[in-house]
Design an enzyme around this catalytic site. Structure first.
Site, PDB file in Angstrom:
ATOM      1  N   ASP A  48       0.838  -1.197   0.000  1.00  0.00           N
ATOM      2  CA  ASP A  48       0.000   0.000   0.000  1.00  0.00           C
ATOM      3  C   ASP A  48       0.873   1.246   0.000  1.00  0.00           C
ATOM      4  O   ASP A  48       1.540   1.556   0.984  1.00  0.00           O
ATOM      5  CB  ASP A  48      -0.895   0.010   1.250  1.00  0.00           C
ATOM      6  CG  ASP A  48      -1.856   1.185   1.233  1.00  0.00           C
ATOM      7  OD1 ASP A  48      -2.967   1.017   0.687  1.00  0.00           O
ATOM      8  OD2 ASP A  48      -1.503   2.271   1.745  1.00  0.00           O
ATOM      9  N   TYR A  53       3.237   9.832  -0.718  1.00  0.00           N
ATOM     10  CA  TYR A  53       4.293   9.250   0.117  1.00  0.00           C
ATOM     11  C   TYR A  53       5.685   9.490  -0.499  1.00  0.00           C
ATOM     12  O   TYR A  53       6.692   9.304   0.167  1.00  0.00           O
ATOM     13  CB  TYR A  53       4.095   7.737   0.335  1.00  0.00           C
ATOM     14  CG  TYR A  53       2.801   7.329   1.033  1.00  0.00           C
ATOM     15  CD1 TYR A  53       1.963   8.265   1.625  1.00  0.00           C
ATOM     16  CD2 TYR A  53       2.426   5.985   1.101  1.00  0.00           C
ATOM     17  CE1 TYR A  53       0.779   7.885   2.241  1.00  0.00           C
ATOM     18  CE2 TYR A  53       1.238   5.595   1.726  1.00  0.00           C
ATOM     19  CZ  TYR A  53       0.416   6.558   2.281  1.00  0.00           C
ATOM     20  OH  TYR A  53      -0.754   6.167   2.891  1.00  0.00           O
ATOM     21  N   LYS A  78      -2.570   5.813  -4.524  1.00  0.00           N
ATOM     22  CA  LYS A  78      -3.681   6.737  -4.259  1.00  0.00           C
ATOM     23  C   LYS A  78      -3.465   8.080  -4.943  1.00  0.00           C
ATOM     24  O   LYS A  78      -2.326   8.553  -5.049  1.00  0.00           O
ATOM     25  CB  LYS A  78      -3.826   6.972  -2.744  1.00  0.00           C
ATOM     26  CG  LYS A  78      -3.778   5.694  -1.915  1.00  0.00           C
ATOM     27  CD  LYS A  78      -4.004   5.930  -0.433  1.00  0.00           C
ATOM     28  CE  LYS A  78      -3.687   4.698   0.390  1.00  0.00           C
ATOM     29  NZ  LYS A  78      -2.267   4.568   0.749  1.00  0.00           N
ATOM     30  N   HIS A 111      -7.558   9.536  -2.302  1.00  0.00           N
ATOM     31  CA  HIS A 111      -6.924   9.506  -0.975  1.00  0.00           C
ATOM     32  C   HIS A 111      -7.809  10.132   0.112  1.00  0.00           C
ATOM     33  O   HIS A 111      -7.912   9.580   1.217  1.00  0.00           O
ATOM     34  CB  HIS A 111      -5.569  10.226  -1.045  1.00  0.00           C
ATOM     35  CG  HIS A 111      -4.568   9.748  -0.053  1.00  0.00           C
ATOM     36  ND1 HIS A 111      -3.231   9.634  -0.330  1.00  0.00           N
ATOM     37  CD2 HIS A 111      -4.700   9.366   1.230  1.00  0.00           C
ATOM     38  CE1 HIS A 111      -2.590   9.198   0.749  1.00  0.00           C
ATOM     39  NE2 HIS A 111      -3.465   9.028   1.708  1.00  0.00           N
ATOM     40  N   LYS A 233       2.354  -0.940   9.043  1.00  0.00           N
ATOM     41  CA  LYS A 233       3.631  -0.452   8.519  1.00  0.00           C
ATOM     42  C   LYS A 233       4.737  -0.688   9.537  1.00  0.00           C
ATOM     43  O   LYS A 233       4.545  -0.480  10.739  1.00  0.00           O
ATOM     44  CB  LYS A 233       3.507   1.042   8.239  1.00  0.00           C
ATOM     45  CG  LYS A 233       4.807   1.698   7.845  1.00  0.00           C
ATOM     46  CD  LYS A 233       5.291   2.661   8.903  1.00  0.00           C
ATOM     47  CE  LYS A 233       6.741   3.028   8.685  1.00  0.00           C
ATOM     48  NZ  LYS A 233       7.220   3.998   9.676  1.00  0.00           N
ATOM     49  N   SER A 234       5.887  -1.108   9.060  1.00  0.00           N
ATOM     50  CA  SER A 234       7.094  -1.078   9.869  1.00  0.00           C
ATOM     51  C   SER A 234       8.275  -1.078   8.922  1.00  0.00           C
ATOM     52  O   SER A 234       8.185  -1.591   7.805  1.00  0.00           O
ATOM     53  CB  SER A 234       7.170  -2.300  10.790  1.00  0.00           C
ATOM     54  OG  SER A 234       8.416  -2.281  11.461  1.00  0.00           O
ATOM     55  N   ARG A 239       9.941  -6.582  13.126  1.00  0.00           N
ATOM     56  CA  ARG A 239       8.516  -6.235  13.244  1.00  0.00           C
ATOM     57  C   ARG A 239       7.747  -6.570  11.967  1.00  0.00           C
ATOM     58  O   ARG A 239       6.573  -6.947  12.025  1.00  0.00           O
ATOM     59  CB  ARG A 239       8.346  -4.755  13.568  1.00  0.00           C
ATOM     60  CG  ARG A 239       8.711  -4.442  15.006  1.00  0.00           C
ATOM     61  CD  ARG A 239       8.496  -2.973  15.269  1.00  0.00           C
ATOM     62  NE  ARG A 239       8.682  -2.650  16.670  1.00  0.00           N
ATOM     63  CZ  ARG A 239       8.736  -1.418  17.135  1.00  0.00           C
ATOM     64  NH1 ARG A 239       8.622  -0.394  16.297  1.00  0.00           N
ATOM     65  NH2 ARG A 239       8.890  -1.197  18.412  1.00  0.00           N
TER      66      ARG A 239
HETATM   67  P1  NAD Z   1       0.482   1.517  11.849  1.00  0.00           P
HETATM   68  O1  NAD Z   1      -0.671   1.408  12.770  1.00  0.00           O
HETATM   69  O2  NAD Z   1       0.673   0.483  10.815  1.00  0.00           O
HETATM   70  O3  NAD Z   1       1.847   1.612  12.621  1.00  0.00           O
HETATM   71  C1  NAD Z   1       2.060   2.575  13.621  1.00  0.00           C
HETATM   72  C2  NAD Z   1       3.432   2.480  14.226  1.00  0.00           C
HETATM   73  O4  NAD Z   1       3.546   1.270  14.939  1.00  0.00           O
HETATM   74  C3  NAD Z   1       4.580   2.507  13.217  1.00  0.00           C
HETATM   75  O5  NAD Z   1       5.207   3.740  13.309  1.00  0.00           O
HETATM   76  C4  NAD Z   1       5.528   1.412  13.654  1.00  0.00           C
HETATM   77  O6  NAD Z   1       6.749   1.939  14.026  1.00  0.00           O
HETATM   78  C5  NAD Z   1       4.867   0.801  14.864  1.00  0.00           C
HETATM   79  N1  NAD Z   1       4.856  -0.675  14.760  1.00  0.00           N
HETATM   80  C6  NAD Z   1       4.623  -1.434  13.663  1.00  0.00           C
HETATM   81  N2  NAD Z   1       4.691  -2.736  13.965  1.00  0.00           N
HETATM   82  C7  NAD Z   1       4.957  -2.814  15.280  1.00  0.00           C
HETATM   83  C8  NAD Z   1       5.145  -3.891  16.162  1.00  0.00           C
HETATM   84  N3  NAD Z   1       5.053  -5.156  15.744  1.00  0.00           N
HETATM   85  N4  NAD Z   1       5.404  -3.621  17.464  1.00  0.00           N
HETATM   86  C9  NAD Z   1       5.485  -2.347  17.903  1.00  0.00           C
HETATM   87  N5  NAD Z   1       5.325  -1.284  17.102  1.00  0.00           N
HETATM   88  C10 NAD Z   1       5.061  -1.511  15.807  1.00  0.00           C
HETATM   89  O7  NAD Z   1       0.309   3.003  11.228  1.00  0.00           O
HETATM   90  P2  NAD Z   1       0.477   3.749   9.833  1.00  0.00           P
HETATM   91  O8  NAD Z   1       1.822   3.622   9.247  1.00  0.00           O
HETATM   92  O9  NAD Z   1      -0.043   5.108  10.084  1.00  0.00           O
HETATM   93  O10 NAD Z   1      -0.587   3.017   8.886  1.00  0.00           O
HETATM   94  C11 NAD Z   1      -0.289   1.876   8.129  1.00  0.00           C
HETATM   95  C12 NAD Z   1      -0.408   2.143   6.660  1.00  0.00           C
HETATM   96  O11 NAD Z   1      -1.693   2.669   6.350  1.00  0.00           O
HETATM   97  C13 NAD Z   1       0.544   3.219   6.135  1.00  0.00           C
HETATM   98  O12 NAD Z   1       1.841   2.750   5.965  1.00  0.00           O
HETATM   99  C14 NAD Z   1      -0.134   3.597   4.851  1.00  0.00           C
HETATM  100  O13 NAD Z   1       0.159   2.656   3.848  1.00  0.00           O
HETATM  101  C15 NAD Z   1      -1.597   3.544   5.243  1.00  0.00           C
HETATM  102  N6  NAD Z   1      -2.150   4.871   5.626  1.00  0.00           N
HETATM  103  C16 NAD Z   1      -3.145   5.396   4.869  1.00  0.00           C
HETATM  104  C17 NAD Z   1      -3.693   6.619   5.189  1.00  0.00           C
HETATM  105  C18 NAD Z   1      -4.805   7.171   4.347  1.00  0.00           C
HETATM  106  O14 NAD Z   1      -5.164   8.346   4.515  1.00  0.00           O
HETATM  107  N7  NAD Z   1      -5.370   6.393   3.457  1.00  0.00           N
HETATM  108  C19 NAD Z   1      -3.215   7.348   6.280  1.00  0.00           C
HETATM  109  C20 NAD Z   1      -2.187   6.795   7.051  1.00  0.00           C
HETATM  110  C21 NAD Z   1      -1.665   5.559   6.725  1.00  0.00           C
END
Ligand code: NAD
Length: 277
Positions: A48, A53, A78, A111, A233-234, A239
């Protein structure tokens, strides 16, 4: 069949999407290739990204370097807010396609609705043309509210395949999820881990300890059992693998109910009513 990281949801036009995907927001263009190789090694096949980005060329490089057959991969990108409108959508789509180095996109999303700008219907009609031309396999939206979806359903032909929304245990979006279910729109969860906030929740921690899993794994499991597509995301290899290792256990109804009770309407991201207007 046993559920695995290859398990798919079937979208309303018959296209299959791997339920668990890999989000690449905030992974820089010059390092996203490496993160993708880690994700592919862990089994992810759904990526995604988004034009905003700034990492579509890196994602494209990672896809090319992986050597994976194109048909095994599911790629979402997007359309950014300032490109809404008919002709600008067609142009922005071509740019994303070129940057990704692909012949077609699996899922293309608007988006944000930017409702006050009044352009998302016109934008959607351009996306319907791209879908008809075979350049996109499924079209969808992101951050659309119920009233935005109602406008689209009333004024356009194709029902969105997906609405990608902020969704985690502190923001459970019940009204939108019910609307999606009624209209055959798949729910895709962004910030599925609540961008950190929910990772420290004591109820999640207790459930995680009971299963010998991490809080992140419990939350991803919760999304999968709700039927959401989920795109954590990570950029940390351990992770990335941990977030993919969510198929060997399940949450019983009582734990699903405990997590349901954590909802508090807490948004960590922008409000779709005003963002981008
Ligand atoms: P997320 O909930 O996936 O992750 C949040 C944070 O948690 C990250 O910074 C990461 O460091 C941490 N994390 C990940 N795995 C972990 C683990 N196993 N243990 C502890 N911490 C951990 O949040 P995100 O990146 O905001 O969202 C995921 C994806 O959604 C984005 O990468 C993007 O592709 C999408 N997204 C879309 C929109 C939109 O408007 N459509 C907005 C934000 C994100």
């Amino acid at each position: 069949m046993t559920e695995t990281i290859a398990s798919t949801l079937t979208l309303n036009n018959g296209v299959a999407i791997p339920q668990l995907g890999f989000g690449v927001y905030q992974i820089p263009n010059d390092t996203v290739d490496g993160a993708l190789q880690d994700a592919f090694a862990a089994g992810y096949r759904h990526i995604d990204t988004a034009a905003i980005y700034g990492n579509e060329t890196g994602v494209g490089a990672g896809i090319a370097r992986s050597g994976l057959p194109r048909e095994e991969l599911f790629v979402t990108t997007k359309l950014w807010n300032d490109k809404q409108g008919h002709d600008s959508t067609l142009k922005a789509f071509d740019r994303s396609l070129r940057q990704l180095g692909l012949d077609a996109i699996d899922l293309y999303l608007i988006h944000w609705p930017c409702p006050a700008r009044g352009l998302f219907v016109e934008t959607w009609k351009a996306m319907e043309e791209l879908l008809a031309a075979g350049k996109i396999r499924a079209i969808g939206v992101s951050n659309f509210r119920v009233q935005d979806l109602e406008t689209l359903l009333a004024e356009t032909e194709v029902v969105p395949a997906v609405n990608q929304i902020e969704l985690h245990p502190y923001l459970q979006q019940e009204e939108l999820r019910a609307f999606h279910a009624e209209h055959g729109i798949a729910t895709e969860a962004w910030s599925p881990l609540g961008r950190g906030a929910v990772l420290d929740d004591p109820v999640i921690a207790r459930i995680a300890a009971a299963h010998g899993k991490s809080p992140a794994q419990v939350m991803i499991r919760w999304h999968l059992q709700l039927g959401n597509s989920v795109i954590p995301k990570s950029s940390t290899p351990a992770r990335i693998a941990e977030n993919a290792d969510v198929f060997g256990f399940s949450l019983p109804d009582a734990e699903m109910a405990e997590i349901a009770a954590l909802d508090r309407g807490l948004r960590t991201g922008p409000d779709p009513s005003t963002f981008g207007n």
